[in-house]
Design a protein around this motif. Structure first.
Motif, short mmCIF file in Angstrom:
data_model
loop_
_atom_site.label_atom_id
_atom_site.label_comp_id
_atom_site.label_asym_id
_atom_site.label_seq_id
_atom_site.Cartn_x
_atom_site.Cartn_y
_atom_site.Cartn_z
N TYR A 162 -1.51 1.58 -4.76
CA TYR A 162 -0.93 0.27 -4.52
C TYR A 162 0.19 0.04 -5.52
CZ TYR A 162 -5.44 -0.01 -2.23
OH TYR A 162 -6.53 0.26 -1.46
N THR A 180 -3.68 -5.23 -3.21
CA THR A 180 -2.25 -5.52 -3.33
C THR A 180 -2.03 -6.78 -4.16
OG1 THR A 180 -1.79 -4.48 -1.18
CG2 THR A 180 -0.14 -6.01 -2.03
N ALA A 208 -11.70 1.07 2.07
CA ALA A 208 -10.26 0.84 2.03
C ALA A 208 -9.55 1.64 3.11
CB ALA A 208 -9.71 1.19 0.65
N GLN A 209 -9.95 2.89 3.27
CA GLN A 209 -9.33 3.74 4.27
C GLN A 209 -9.64 3.27 5.68
OE1 GLN A 209 -7.05 6.24 3.72
NE2 GLN A 209 -6.84 5.83 5.90
N TYR A 233 -9.97 -5.35 1.83
CA TYR A 233 -9.89 -4.70 0.53
C TYR A 233 -8.45 -4.42 0.13
CZ TYR A 233 -10.79 -1.22 -3.14
OH TYR A 233 -10.82 -0.52 -4.33
N ASN A 234 -7.64 -3.93 1.05
CA ASN A 234 -6.28 -3.53 0.71
C ASN A 234 -5.40 -4.73 0.37
OD1 ASN A 234 -6.49 -0.59 1.07
ND2 ASN A 234 -6.87 -1.11 3.20
N VAL A 278 -4.63 6.17 2.34
CA VAL A 278 -4.17 5.31 1.25
C VAL A 278 -4.40 6.03 -0.08
CG1 VAL A 278 -4.49 3.10 0.07
CG2 VAL A 278 -4.72 3.23 2.56
N VAL A 335 0.84 -1.19 0.00
CA VAL A 335 0.00 0.00 0.00
C VAL A 335 0.88 1.25 0.00
CG1 VAL A 335 -1.74 1.28 1.31
CG2 VAL A 335 -1.82 -1.22 1.24
N TYR A 376 0.96 5.26 0.95
CA TYR A 376 0.26 6.25 1.77
C TYR A 376 0.61 7.67 1.33
CZ TYR A 376 -0.70 2.27 4.80
OH TYR A 376 -1.13 1.06 5.28
N THR A 404 -5.86 4.52 -5.93
CA THR A 404 -7.03 3.94 -5.27
C THR A 404 -8.26 4.02 -6.16
OG1 THR A 404 -7.33 6.07 -4.15
CG2 THR A 404 -6.23 4.34 -2.91
N ALA A 432 -7.60 0.23 6.40
CA ALA A 432 -6.19 0.59 6.56
C ALA A 432 -5.93 1.13 7.96
CB ALA A 432 -5.78 1.61 5.52
#
Length: 312
Positions: free
Chosen positions: A168, A242, A218-219, A237-238, A165, A138, A140, A186, A222
């Motif tokens: 990726y 990935t 997703a956020q 999701y993340n 995020v 991920v 950032y 994203t 994370a």
């Protein structure tokens, strides 16, 4: 009265709960000659440690305990054939449970499925002996400094300024010095998920999430970790994102073993099936036995009839 109470107490100390019975039943399967022979065939001297790990996974997962224990074992054999551990914390592979629709009995059947994680892809790639470095993850806010449109190279050497995020990445370097990088924002990943993930296929009484809702999920994950009780894109999701960017990089630019090519081909081929095709092929007929390289992706297996069950 005291005698009856004593009898009840005696029953409580000797009788097994339904959950304990399921756990003991699964242990009996693992202790059986057939299961031992299968594991020893693919894992040799490591068969015992894999069985212990599998027993721990099963004991701590009530959703797996709701499945046919023989089906759980057969899915675990897929991980064993790839020599990948099933420890959730390691991220190489998972046993997840979906409700597959039984058209004959009109009931949702909890069905275990082996799902290859993104670290599993990295492990299989490393075994080819072609790769010096391989990584995915991920990105950032603050980490992305530049992206070269011509070469595809990205610079993510910046310091994160928040837990937001923004994208990726996947990267590899071959022993011959060749490198390749893939980066997806994203927004690009959310568009991909809505277009290809069977989880989000429109169906009766279901409206797919918006791009904004996927970004929010997703956020949230994370910041707070995967969503408990859910699997696939909705669950983590993340991790799925990935895995997706790494899979795309390897399938387009990577040097692959036959094992890797088969796994990637199965992943991508099933990704592009329509929900109707998957329902008909996966649920109308007996579920086929897949070899170790025919790994079903989480976002595909969880496809359900339009008016029925969703993942557990």
């Amino acid at each position: 009265m005291a005698e009856n109470q004593l009898q009840v107490q005696g029953q409580n100390t000797t009788a097994l709960s339904a959950q304990q019975q399921r756990v003991m039943g699964f242990k009996n399967i693992l202790d059986g000659s057939f299961a031992k022979a299968q594991l020893e065939q693919v894992l040799k001297e490591n068969a015992g440690s894999f069985a212990v790990s599998l027993m721990e996974v099963y004991t701590n997962d009530k959703q797996l305990q709701a499945c046919d224990p023989k089906a759980v074992f057969q899915e675990a054999v897929k991980a064993a054939s790839l020599k990948l551990p099933l420890n959730k914390q390691l991220g190489y592979g998972y046993l997840v449970v979906y409700n597959n629709w039984d058209k004959v009995n009109r009931v949702a059947v909890p069905t275990p499925t082996f799902v290859l994680g993104y670290r599993g892809y990295i492990q299989l790639a490393q075994r080819t002996g072609f790769y010096k470095n391989i990584n995915a993850g991920v990105v950032y806010e603050g980490e992305l400094r530049s992206k070269d449109k011509l070469t595809g190279a990205i610079d993510i050497s910046g310091e994160a300024i928040s837990d937001k995020v923004i994208g990726y990445f996947a990267y590899f370097e071959l022993l011959n010095g060749c490198t390749h990088t893939l980066y997806m924002t994203t927004e690009q990943m959310a568009n991909f998920a809505l277009k290809y993930a069977a989880t989000y296929k429109p169906r009766k009484n279901y409206t797919p999430p918006t791009i904004g809702q996927l970004l929010e999920m997703a956020q949230s994950q994370a910041s707070n970790g995967p969503t408990q009780g859910k699997v696939g894109w909705d669950g983590d999701y993340n991790a799925m994102a990935t895995k997706t960017v790494l899979r795309h990089l390897l399938s387009k630019w990577g040097l692959l073993s036959i094992e890797m090519m088969n796994a990637l081909d199965a992943d991508e081929r099933i990704d592009n099936y329509s929900a109707e095709v998957i329902r008909d092929e996966d649920n109308a007929n007996d579920k086929p036995t897949y070899n170790a390289t025919q790994i079903l992706d989480a976002e595909v297996v969880e496809t359900k009839p339009e008016d029925e069950a969703a993942p557990i």
